[in-house]
Design a protein around this motif. Structure first.
Motif, PDB file in Angstrom:
ATOM      1  N   ILE A  89      42.808 115.743  22.508  1.00 14.42           N
ATOM      2  CA  ILE A  89      41.906 115.900  21.373  1.00 14.42           C
ATOM      3  C   ILE A  89      40.721 116.760  21.765  1.00 14.42           C
ATOM      4  O   ILE A  89      40.304 117.635  21.042  1.00 14.42           O
ATOM      5  CB  ILE A  89      41.422 114.530  20.847  1.00 14.42           C
ATOM      6  N   GLY A  90      40.172 116.528  22.949  1.00 13.05           N
ATOM      7  CA  GLY A  90      39.014 117.290  23.397  1.00 13.05           C
ATOM      8  C   GLY A  90      37.763 116.812  22.704  1.00 13.05           C
ATOM      9  O   GLY A  90      37.809 116.128  21.687  1.00 13.05           O
ATOM     10  N   GLY A  91      36.648 117.129  23.274  1.00  9.79           N
ATOM     11  CA  GLY A  91      35.367 116.819  22.665  1.00  9.79           C
ATOM     12  C   GLY A  91      34.829 118.077  22.028  1.00  9.79           C
ATOM     13  O   GLY A  91      35.477 119.115  22.009  1.00  9.79           O
ATOM     14  N   LEU A  92      33.625 118.001  21.540  1.00 12.05           N
ATOM     15  CA  LEU A  92      32.993 119.144  20.916  1.00 12.05           C
ATOM     16  C   LEU A  92      32.869 120.258  21.945  1.00 12.05           C
ATOM     17  O   LEU A  92      32.230 120.098  22.970  1.00 12.05           O
ATOM     18  CB  LEU A  92      31.618 118.754  20.373  1.00 12.05           C
ATOM     19  N   GLY A  93      33.527 121.377  21.722  1.00 10.09           N
ATOM     20  CA  GLY A  93      33.470 122.505  22.632  1.00 10.09           C
ATOM     21  C   GLY A  93      34.381 122.392  23.839  1.00 10.09           C
ATOM     22  O   GLY A  93      34.456 123.298  24.646  1.00 10.09           O
ATOM     23  N   ALA A  94      35.090 121.278  23.975  1.00  7.22           N
ATOM     24  CA  ALA A  94      35.988 121.093  25.123  1.00  7.22           C
ATOM     25  C   ALA A  94      37.318 121.786  24.855  1.00  7.22           C
ATOM     26  O   ALA A  94      37.732 121.919  23.704  1.00  7.22           O
ATOM     27  CB  ALA A  94      36.223 119.601  25.368  1.00  7.22           C
ATOM     28  N   PRO A  95      38.003 122.224  25.909  1.00  7.98           N
ATOM     29  CA  PRO A  95      39.325 122.822  25.703  1.00  7.98           C
ATOM     30  C   PRO A  95      40.300 121.812  25.106  1.00  7.98           C
ATOM     31  O   PRO A  95      40.254 120.637  25.430  1.00  7.98           O
ATOM     32  CB  PRO A  95      39.766 123.202  27.125  1.00  7.98           C
ATOM     33  N   LYS A  96      41.167 122.293  24.233  1.00  6.14           N
ATOM     34  CA  LYS A  96      42.176 121.456  23.596  1.00  6.14           C
ATOM     35  C   LYS A  96      43.549 121.929  24.055  1.00  6.14           C
ATOM     36  O   LYS A  96      43.887 123.108  23.928  1.00  6.14           O
ATOM     37  CB  LYS A  96      42.074 121.576  22.082  1.00  6.14           C
ATOM     38  N   THR A  97      44.346 121.019  24.606  1.00 10.18           N
ATOM     39  CA  THR A  97      45.699 121.337  25.034  1.00 10.18           C
ATOM     40  C   THR A  97      46.571 121.581  23.803  1.00 10.18           C
ATOM     41  O   THR A  97      46.525 120.813  22.850  1.00 10.18           O
ATOM     42  CB  THR A  97      46.278 120.186  25.880  1.00 10.18           C
ATOM     43  N   LEU A  98      47.345 122.651  23.850  1.00  7.53           N
ATOM     44  CA  LEU A  98      48.141 123.044  22.683  1.00  7.53           C
ATOM     45  C   LEU A  98      49.597 122.625  22.829  1.00  7.53           C
ATOM     46  O   LEU A  98      50.152 122.624  23.923  1.00  7.53           O
ATOM     47  CB  LEU A  98      48.074 124.561  22.508  1.00  7.53           C
ATOM     48  N   SER A  99      50.187 122.285  21.680  1.00  4.07           N
ATOM     49  CA  SER A  99      51.613 121.973  21.616  1.00  4.07           C
ATOM     50  C   SER A  99      52.093 122.281  20.203  1.00  4.07           C
ATOM     51  O   SER A  99      51.301 122.539  19.302  1.00  4.07           O
ATOM     52  CB  SER A  99      51.868 120.499  21.970  1.00  4.07           C
ATOM     53  N   GLY A 100      53.397 122.260  20.017  1.00  4.49           N
ATOM     54  CA  GLY A 100      53.978 122.461  18.689  1.00  4.49           C
ATOM     55  C   GLY A 100      53.616 123.800  18.082  1.00  4.49           C
ATOM     56  O   GLY A 100      53.666 124.837  18.745  1.00  4.49           O
ATOM     57  N   SER A 101      53.221 123.779  16.808  1.00  2.00           N
ATOM     58  CA  SER A 101      52.917 125.020  16.091  1.00  2.00           C
ATOM     59  C   SER A 101      51.671 125.709  16.650  1.00  2.00           C
ATOM     60  O   SER A 101      51.573 126.941  16.600  1.00  2.00           O
ATOM     61  CB  SER A 101      52.745 124.748  14.597  1.00  2.00           C
ATOM     62  N   GLU A 102      50.747 124.924  17.205  1.00  2.64           N
ATOM     63  CA  GLU A 102      49.563 125.541  17.816  1.00  2.64           C
ATOM     64  C   GLU A 102      49.950 126.337  19.062  1.00  2.64           C
ATOM     65  O   GLU A 102      49.413 127.412  19.316  1.00  2.64           O
ATOM     66  CB  GLU A 102      48.527 124.480  18.184  1.00  2.64           C
ATOM     67  N   LEU A 103      50.899 125.819  19.827  1.00  4.71           N
ATOM     68  CA  LEU A 103      51.387 126.537  21.003  1.00  4.71           C
ATOM     69  C   LEU A 103      52.135 127.801  20.578  1.00  4.71           C
ATOM     70  O   LEU A 103      51.991 128.853  21.204  1.00  4.71           O
ATOM     71  CB  LEU A 103      52.287 125.632  21.845  1.00  4.71           C
ATOM     72  N   ASP A 104      52.896 127.716  19.498  1.00  2.00           N
ATOM     73  CA  ASP A 104      53.587 128.896  18.976  1.00  2.00           C
ATOM     74  C   ASP A 104      52.595 129.973  18.568  1.00  2.00           C
ATOM     75  O   ASP A 104      52.790 131.165  18.844  1.00  2.00           O
ATOM     76  CB  ASP A 104      54.466 128.531  17.773  1.00  2.00           C
TER      77      ASP A 104
END
Length: 137
Positions: A33-48
């Protein structure tokens, strides 16, 4: 009177900020999920979508001064809101001669700037390569 109100508001805000998880369960924020401004790990359609961003940048650079790579495999990808967006990848890249290598690639997108997309290639035993190009039209 005004100073007392300001002090009270500042103290209340400070308490809210240090009181723990915004989820109310006392746990830290999950990394996906990440925090405000933290990196968010991508998967699914976001990774695409992130793969499309990477492929576009690689194709744009290859059509110009290079370097010339294609994506073999994305091992991990994150996105972070900064002044724009920062996509970070650990990716297996293929050189024109077929040699593969695993590199860290960062794409900092600031689409409002001319040549506002900056790509950084950090590959083992090679100098850091930083290139830029314009945003897609």
């Amino acid at each position: 009177m005004f100073n007392e109100k300001s002090l009270f508001i500042c103290l209340a805000l400070a308490c809210a900020l240090v009181s723990g998880s915004p989820h109310g369960d006392g746990d830290e924020v999950p990394p996906s999920i990440g925090g405000l401004g933290a990196p968010k790990t991508l998967s699914g359609s976001e990774l695409d979508s992130a793969k499309s961003t990477l492929t576009y940048s690689l194709d744009t650079l290859a059509a110009g001064e290079g370097p010339s790579y294609r994506v073999s495999k994305i091992m991990s990808a994150t996105v972070q809101v900064v002044s724009g967006f920062l996509n970070s990848y650990i990716v297996e890249l293929v050189e024109p001669n077929g040699v593969t290598k695993v590199c860290e690639v960062k794409i900092w997108s600031r689409n409002w700037l001319p040549n506002g997309i900056e790509i950084t290639f950090n590959c083992p035993n090679e100098p850091l390569v930083i290139k830029s190009h314009g945003a897609p039209v």
